[in-house]
Design an enzyme around this catalytic site. Structure first.
Site, PDB file in Angstrom:
ATOM      1  N   SER A  52      47.570  36.603  30.904  1.00 35.59           N
ATOM      2  CA  SER A  52      46.858  37.688  31.574  1.00 35.59           C
ATOM      3  C   SER A  52      47.376  39.064  31.185  1.00 35.59           C
ATOM      4  O   SER A  52      46.746  40.065  31.455  1.00 35.59           O
ATOM      5  CB  SER A  52      46.934  37.520  33.091  1.00 35.59           C
ATOM      6  OG  SER A  52      48.143  38.023  33.584  1.00 35.59           O
TER       7      SER A  52
ATOM      8  N   LYS B 187      51.946  42.133  36.661  1.00 33.39           N
ATOM      9  CA  LYS B 187      50.709  42.877  36.464  1.00 33.39           C
ATOM     10  C   LYS B 187      51.013  44.368  36.270  1.00 33.39           C
ATOM     11  O   LYS B 187      52.141  44.812  36.478  1.00 33.39           O
ATOM     12  CB  LYS B 187      49.805  42.734  37.706  1.00 33.39           C
ATOM     13  CG  LYS B 187      49.235  41.330  37.924  1.00 33.39           C
ATOM     14  CD  LYS B 187      48.124  40.999  36.944  1.00 33.39           C
ATOM     15  CE  LYS B 187      47.572  39.598  37.198  1.00 33.39           C
ATOM     16  NZ  LYS B 187      48.600  38.536  36.955  1.00 33.39           N
TER      17      LYS B 187
END
Lengths: 206, 206
Positions: B128, B164
């Site tokens: 991701s 993230k």
DNA sequence: CCCGGACGTGTTCATCTGTACACCTATGAA
DNA sequence: TTCATAGGTGTACAGATGAACACGTCCGGG
């Protein structure tokens, strides 16, 4: 709080470590005082007391210049010292330097090598290997060994050094950038592989 | 002679380096004196003078405990030991472990930190963050500090840990993957930042 | 034999260095 | 307001530390 230093405390800590790195000896209270243009050594002492209390610094009581990093608790593995040479263009090739800029130390397990393996490091310039997740400024670790197809290699191609992926086509080796904007490199005369990439270290600017 | 030390001089030199290794600070003249059970600090001083004259030692004149190796050829910098915890999903969040799998050692200069800074490492799972050139299997270095917008962070969001990019929208913090196939993460209840990414280490499988 | 180098003893002195106390300012939380 | 914390000033003191001097011993070479 243990980990939260105030701005001033961080400045003092930075100065201590900068001095340690630069001249090999920790500064005395009055040297710190002079650097921050304070009028009293006592102000410095309280900063050191705070840093010690917060675990950011260790002192040997009563001894001069005995400012140290806090105790490393864990046993360290076998270390290797990797000479870091200047930059290698991941874009267009360029000549290779000889003298290491500095040395980088890391344990062999983390690098995934055996002690004694020859390793050197180069700093990447350019974005031609971005498809292999290698960014401008990254440090790549290389070891001299024959390349296998799909290895990423530092190659001396026609007298110039560059970082590219090593591939074969019709039995002939060639180099490919991991960026569609760069063309394949077909060696005109000779293709000397200087090393195969075994790892990468990136520093995020703070 | 420059390189030939007498027995006594070598003993003194060995003691200096042993002390440096063991407690991180060079001994004072009187500590050396005590170790060799001498009655006067002057004898020690002459040994140091001889060692300096022979190029086996370097001193910073007038400063306390300023005994150093002669001009460092390959001086290893200050080291830090980074605990490596298990994996952190860059894909979907998961619970965070507590015990370090192993420890990783690297010099502080290469990491771009000061000794004493709290650093830990996590191994990335998933793709991701591929847009930030972080691959499955990469080890990321993190330090606990308040995040700034656009920092890459390890976050505990609604009880799950994930890597993230930290962003703001309308004054509210949220997390975004660097991969269009993953949605933004808006904290339902709480957003705890465990650390900010300061570096990355990749091992290329051999 | 004499001499110089390596090594050691006692002592003194001037700084270097860490520590302490009393007091001040600014800021933010209770 | 009161209180705590961070940061700073000015002065003083004691111990740590490096430097110096005069005087020894031992040993090998000329």
């Amino acid at each position: 709080m243990k980990g939260t230093l105030t701005d001033r405390q961080r400045q003092v800590l930075d100065f201590i470590y900068a001095t340690l790195e630069k001249q090999g000896v920790a500064p005395s209270l009055r040297e710190i005082q002079a650097h921050f243009k304070l009028a009293s050594p006592f102000g410095v002492k309280r900063h050191l007391d705070a840093l010690t209390a917060k675990g950011a610094l260790r002192r040997l009581e009563g001894k001069a210049r005995a400012l140290l990093p806090p105790l490393p608790s864990i046993r360290r593995g076998l270390m290797t010292d990797v000479p870091l040479f200047g930059t290698i263009p991941a874009g267009s090739p360029s000549a290779q330097e000889q003298e290491p800029d500095r040395t980088l130390s890391i344990d062999t397990t983390s690098l995934g090598i055996h002690p004694g393996t020859t390793v050197y490091a180069l700093q990447v310039r350019g974005d031609s290997m971005i498809g292999a997740s290698i960014l401008d400024g990254d440090v790549v670790f290389l070891t001299p060994r024959p390349p296998r197809p799909r290895d990423i290699v530092a190659a001396l191609i026609d007298g110039e050094s560059t970082l590219k992926r090593f591939l074969h086509r019709d039995g002939l080796p060639f180099l490919r950038a991991e960026n569609p904007r760069y063309p394949d490199l077909l060696p005109a005369t000779e293709l000397v592989i200087q090393g195969v990439m075994i790892g990468l270290l990136r520093r995020v600017p703070q």
